[in-house]
Design a protein around this motif. Structure first.
Motif, PDB file in Angstrom:
ATOM      1  N   THR A   6     -12.408 -16.378 -14.802  1.00  0.00           N
ATOM      2  CA  THR A   6     -13.042 -16.975 -15.981  1.00  0.00           C
ATOM      3  C   THR A   6     -13.842 -18.220 -15.615  1.00  0.00           C
ATOM      4  OG1 THR A   6     -10.938 -18.100 -16.340  1.00  0.00           O
ATOM      5  CG2 THR A   6     -11.359 -16.136 -17.663  1.00  0.00           C
ATOM      6  N   ASN A   8     -16.761 -20.443 -15.632  1.00  0.00           N
ATOM      7  CA  ASN A   8     -17.836 -20.432 -16.618  1.00  0.00           C
ATOM      8  C   ASN A   8     -19.024 -21.255 -16.147  1.00  0.00           C
ATOM      9  OD1 ASN A   8     -18.427 -22.908 -18.279  1.00  0.00           O
ATOM     10  ND2 ASN A   8     -18.356 -21.402 -19.946  1.00  0.00           N
ATOM     11  N   ARG A  64     -19.098 -15.935 -10.563  1.00  0.00           N
ATOM     12  CA  ARG A  64     -18.284 -15.544 -11.735  1.00  0.00           C
ATOM     13  C   ARG A  64     -17.224 -14.523 -11.367  1.00  0.00           C
ATOM     14  NH1 ARG A  64     -23.220 -15.245 -13.834  1.00  0.00           N
ATOM     15  NH2 ARG A  64     -23.856 -17.010 -15.108  1.00  0.00           N
TER      16      ARG A  64
END
Ligand SMILES: Nc1ncnc2c1ncn2[C@@H]1O[C@H](COP(=O)(O)OP(=O)(O)OP(=O)(O)O)[C@@H](O)[C@H]1O
Ligand SMILES: [Mg+2]
Lengths: 441, 588
Positions: A6, A8, A64
């Motif tokens: 996760t 970001n 990512r």
């Protein structure tokens, strides 16, 4: 252990990770790249919405799709007696082809602050054999005394001479050297390693090497690993540890960051060992007011300043005593430590050299003839001081008495009434012109 | 300090939402500004510093590594306070009054977290001697008894905010600081100990004008740039220029009755040095170990920054408490720059709008509130007491134009400007005599007149003039050399050198020279003046400067510093100078 995908945002060395379970502040983080490579980082800021991770290596390759694992603990370092004689990377992994280190303990690398009440005052004189240190900027056991230098100056040679010659007169106990290199060249590193090998010092040393082409962020943890090791050797195994950290020129470091490194030196009441720190830093543009030497000077217990001018004059070791200082000197010198006249000889040498050095500027403008007779003796003193007191051989190991006697010889070239820093009794006892008469009495 | 929750109110538990170094955010917490809270499962001590919507922002006094969102936070409902009572003297505390000696017993040689310890021993018994009797009227600040704490008598007072009343019972005997020693008519009970919130100045009846110098035994301070008892001084300087040594000299030798020494974000070894040295040094006035009048606060550079921020308040509150007993207290803060940096670090974690050099906009206000707590006062008990505050400032790169130095200089009345050029040549104390100033000279004038000599103020101005003149002449010397100066001016150069080398230079590490009485200062300056007068009159009589410079007896003057019983030697030097000059004059 849960792995998050996760991430970001990635900015500089920072990763921003979302939607995690509660993550602890300061936790060690492993980042797993698609090819299986693992990078390390640490939690800088944590909340129920976002966790900020500082990565200790380059962020190249992180994306990512990278996995993030929070290890649930702060960074720990395995330590043990076996580390002596070993060469480790800047991240603490063996790089000498030897076996993994079997830890006796795992210690937090941040290191807790020594309770000031638990400290013992450092007062044991360390003789380095170098006059500009022993005579005028005395090092004591448990001190943190950096070398401020500049690119291309022989600070490494000086550091090695100190490491080789340093001894506590009549001192007992086990010695060890912890050497941490941060971002120095392979060539510089070899210079140290060869000397360690030649003198047999390696057996008693733990070496951490982060070289110029190793990841720069790793350097954040290298000195902490080194000091954690030093604390273990000193305060758990009772050794006298000399820690050499080179190069400590960390751009962007603030006061507290540096203090949390440099304060990890000293002596603890009731414990046998000690940590003496010898950080080396190169002043960008030889500028002592640059933030890193400036902050360092505010934290350490003095500094030894290497001068380009003296180096150009061909003087080794080119230590400029004027901006140099040892704040713990007074605790380690005088009667019962070195000699009763030490402090005053040192003060007088400083004052006379400073005065002579100022006159050089004046002579450049008005010529020698415009000087008074008094001033001329001081001008000559400055040259004598550099040539006889400062200058010495790379292998010349002077005793403290030898150093002080050179000092008196030089002072005796000045009119005796100019020796205002020294009281009459000392002059009668040690001044070459009077001491024999005194003895005869 | 130790924090107990107020029993009356069941504290509501909040929850941690964010941890960013020493600054954490809690939600669902009932809190007021500056309340002390317990953070996380380990109950780390923190203080509320901002309230925003449902978020309570807290600075934590201990390392926050390992703390997670979701952990509990509870409010003690108390503001950050110190314990005041017998047991303060000779103690060494961290920034939030945890006794470091007790912490060593509880957790070993390294500072661990989550351990609290009361500022005063709650077990130790002290012999309490009442100074009031049943029926006496008392009020906030009244002295009700005393305890022989060390060689210092500790006056036991009612807390400043206690309402007036009449003594019903007053006890005599041995008590702990928590046991009741005094009961008033309305059944209010008072122990010896009181608590006071550190961020609130303790009240006084009125502030007075300082008229007496704090005599420090340091010639350049007492002689040229004195600070008054109850005054404020700043000592800025680059690293290694002598801030700490000067502060320690003041802590050792100044004629304050109580000393509070705050090591704020500085070195551990410096505090150890004080701890090892002070018990063996004698107060020149009382002959008692200096440690007995001293309270130390040590929050070193590697200890938590939030506690560093608090250390200055902890120190000044303790200083005010002793002032309220009627004592002259001097407080040293080394270094106020580290305190300002702690504010900066916390402010940046709060994401506040930064002011100059990243310091918070309220830097100037905080500094002036702090120095404002100095002063000579009429205490609530009706006596006189004072707090003198001396703050070290550590400007980056030694450049005095930075915000902490500048804002400090706007407030304090005395400026001791350290100068790296002087320290590099080991001219100590390396206080620059041309840049430094004291704004107390006028108010202290009469004291010097009466207590030192009617000559003193004149001698002082004379010395300053000579030094000023020397600076101008040096500029010429730099261009043409000293031999080219007119004869009279060559004498000025020599006299200035004597003022610098004999009077101004003072060796803190010499057993005798470390402290110089005002009487000796006066005698030394008078001797230099005598030389000056003799030299000028010889010159006027036609004696050439090289002969004047060759006068031997003056060379003995520097030795005076190192001689305890200096008077006979000094008299002899004066006589010899007189004789030598007489001979010169009659020869020409
Ligand atoms: N009055 C003095 N007499 C003799 N020596 C002094 C005196 N003042 C300072 N020194 C010398 O200068 C050294 C540095 O002084 P000090 O530690 O007080 O500097 P500082 O200004 O506090 O530096 P920092 O900002 O790094 O803490 C001392 O260790 C001592 O050797
Ligand atoms: Mg200092």
């Amino acid at each position: 252990m849960k792995e998050y995908r996760t991430i970001n945002k990635i900015a500089g060395p920072l990763l921003f990770v979302e939607k995690t379970e509660p993550i602890a502040y300061g936790e060690l983080v492993n980042i797993i790249l698609f090819d299986g490579t693992v990078k390390r980082g640490q939690v800088l800021d944590t909340s129920d919405e976002l966790v900020v991770v500082q990565v200790f290596e380059t962020t190249a390759g992180i994306g990512r799709d990278s996995g993030v694992r929070f290890t649930g603990e702060t960074i720990k370092m395995p330590v043990g007696r076996e580390m002596l004689g070993r060469i480790l990377s800047g991240g603490g992994k063996p790089i000498d082809g030897g076996p993994e280190i079997v830890p006796e303990k795992r210690l937090d690398i941040t290191g807790a602050a020594i309770n000031p009440y638990a400290r013992a005052s450092p007062n044991e004189f360390i003789q380095t054999g170098i006059s500009t240190i022993d005579g005028t900027n005395t090092l004591v056991r448990g001190q943190k005394l950096p070398i401020f230098s500049g690119a291309g100056l022989p600070h490494n040679t000086i550091a090695l001479q100190i490491a080789r010659q340093a001894k506590v007169l009549g001192g007992k106990g086990e010695f060890a050297v912890v050497f941490a290199a941060m971002g120095i060249t392979k060539e510089e590193a070899n210079y140290f390693m060869q000397d360690f090998e030649r003198t047999g010092a390696l057996e008693r040393a733990v070496v951490f090497l982060n070289l110029a082409d190793d990841p720069a962020v790793e350097r954040i943890i290298t000195p902490r690993l080194a000091l954690t090791t030093a604390e273990y050797l000193a305060f758990e195994l009772g050794m006298h540890v000399l820690v050499i950290l080179t190069d400590m020129t960390y751009p962007g470091y603030m006061y507290t960051d540096l203090a949390c490194i440099y304060e990890r030196a000293g002596i603890i009441k009731g414990k046998k060992g000690s940590i003496t720190q010898f950080p080396i830093l190169t002043m960008p543009g030889d500028d002592i007011t640059h933030p890193i030497p400036d902050l360092t000077g505010y934290i350490t217990e003095g500094q030894i300043v290497v001068s380009r001018d003296l180096h150009r004059k061909g003087i080794y070791p080119p230590i400029n005593v004027l901006p140099s200082l040892s704040r713990l000197m007074n605790l380690g010198i005088g009667k019962g430590h070195t000699r009763e006249d030490h402090k005053k000889v040192s003060d007088q040498l400083y004052a006379a050299y400073a005065e002579g050095n100022d006159l050089r500027g004046l002579v450049a403008i008005v010529g020698k003839d415009a000087l008074s007779e008094r001033d001329r003796t001081f001008l000559e003193f400055a040259d004598l001081f550099e040539n006889r007191f400062v200058r010495q051989g790379y292998n010349e190991d002077r005793t403290i008495e030898g150093t002080l006697d050179i000092g008196w010889d030089l002072l005796s070239t000045l009119p005796v009434e100019q020796l205002v820093r020294i009281d009459r009794d000392m002059i009668n006892k040690y001044h070459p012109k009077f001491r024999n008469a005194e003895k005869a009495k | 300090m130790e924090v107990k929750s107020k029993k009356s109110k069941e504290p509501k538990q909040g929850m941690l939402k964010r941890i960013s170094g020493p600054v954490v955010t809690a939600v669902n917490l009932d809190a007021h500004m500056y309340d002390v809270v317990k953070v996380g499962k380990e109950e780390l001590m923190g203080e509320v510093i901002k309230i925003q919507g449902d978020n309570t922002i807290i600075q934590v006094y201990e390392d926050t590594s390992g703390i997670r969102p979701g952990e509990p936070v509870s409010n003690t409902g108390l503001s950050l306070s110190v314990e005041l009572g017998p047991g303060l003297l000779t103690s060494i505390y961290d920034g939030i009054q945890r006794p470091l000696a007790v912490l060593v017993d509880k957790m070993g040689d390294f500072i661990q977290r989550g351990v609290s310890a009361p500022g005063l021993s709650h077990d130790k018994k002290w012999a309490f001697k009442p100074l009031v009797k049943a029926g006496d009227k008392v009020q906030g600040g009244s002295i009700i008894g005393e305890v022989q704490e060390t060689n210092i008598v500790h006056k036991v007072m009612l807390p400043p905010n206690a309402k007036p009343g009449t003594v019903k019972t007053i006890k005599t005997g041995e008590f702990t600081v928590e046991e009741t020693v005094c009961i008033l008519d309305d059944n209010r009970e008072f122990p010896m100990m009181q608590r006071w919130p550190v961020r609130v100045p303790r009240p006084v009846k009125e502030k007075l004008n300082p008229v007496i110098p704090l005599i420090t035994g340091q010639r350049i301070l007492d002689g040229l740039f004195p600070i008054a008892k109850g005054g404020t001084a700043a000592i800025p300087g680059p690293f290694g220029s002598g801030k700490t040594v000067t502060q320690q000299q003041l802590a050792k030798w100044s004629d304050a009755e109580i000393v509070v020494y705050i090591g704020c974000g500085e070195r551990g070894n410096e505090m150890t040095e004080v701890l090892t040295e002070f018990p063996h040094l004698e107060d020149p006035k009382t002959g008692k170990p200096l440690m007995e009048r001293t309270v130390l606060i040590a929050n070193t550079s590697n200890m938590p920054v939030a506690a560093r921020e608090a250390s200055v308040y902890t120190g000044i509150t303790i200083a005010e408490y002793f002032r309220d007993m009627g004592y002259d207290v001097s407080l040293m803060a080394d270094s106020t720059s580290r305190w300002a940096e702690a504010m900066r670090e916390i402010s940046s974690r709060l994401e506040e709008m930064p002011g100059e050099e990243g310091y918070p906009a309220y830097l100037a206000a905080r500094l002036s509130e702090f120095y404002e707590r100095a002063g000579l006062v009429k205490t609530l008990a009706g006596g006189d007491g004072s707090v003198s505050v001396i703050g070290a400032v550590s400007p980056p790169g030694g450049d005095f134009s930075e915000p902490v130095t500048q804002n400090t200089l706007r407030i304090v009345k005395v400026f001791w400007a350290l100068d790296a050029k002087l320290s590099q040549r080991r001219h100590f104390p390396s206080i620059n005599w041309l840049n430094s100033y004291s704004l107390y000279l006028d108010t202290l004038h009469d004291w010097y007149d009466k207590e030192v000599s009617p000559e003193w103020n004149k001698l002082r101005s004379w010395a300053m003039e000579v030094l000023q003149k020397e600076a101008e002449l040096q500029e010429i010397v730099q261009l043409v050399g000293s031999d080219a100066l007119p004869e009279a001016e060559q004498i000025t150069i020599e006299v200035a050198r004597m003022i610098r080398e004999v009077f101004l230079q003072q060796n803190a590490y010499d057993a005798v020279d470390t402290f110089c009485s005002m009487k000796k200062q006066y005698d030394m300056m008078k001797a230099i003046r005598l030389y000056s007068d003799l030299a000028y009159s010889a010159q006027a009589a036609g004696v050439p400067p090289n002969q004047i410079n060759a006068v031997k007896s003056k060379n003995e003057l520097p030795q005076i510093k190192f001689i305890k019983d200096y008077k006979p030697v000094l008299d002899k030097i004066a006589k010899d100078m007189d004789a030598e000059f007489n001979a010169l004059r009659s020869a020409s």
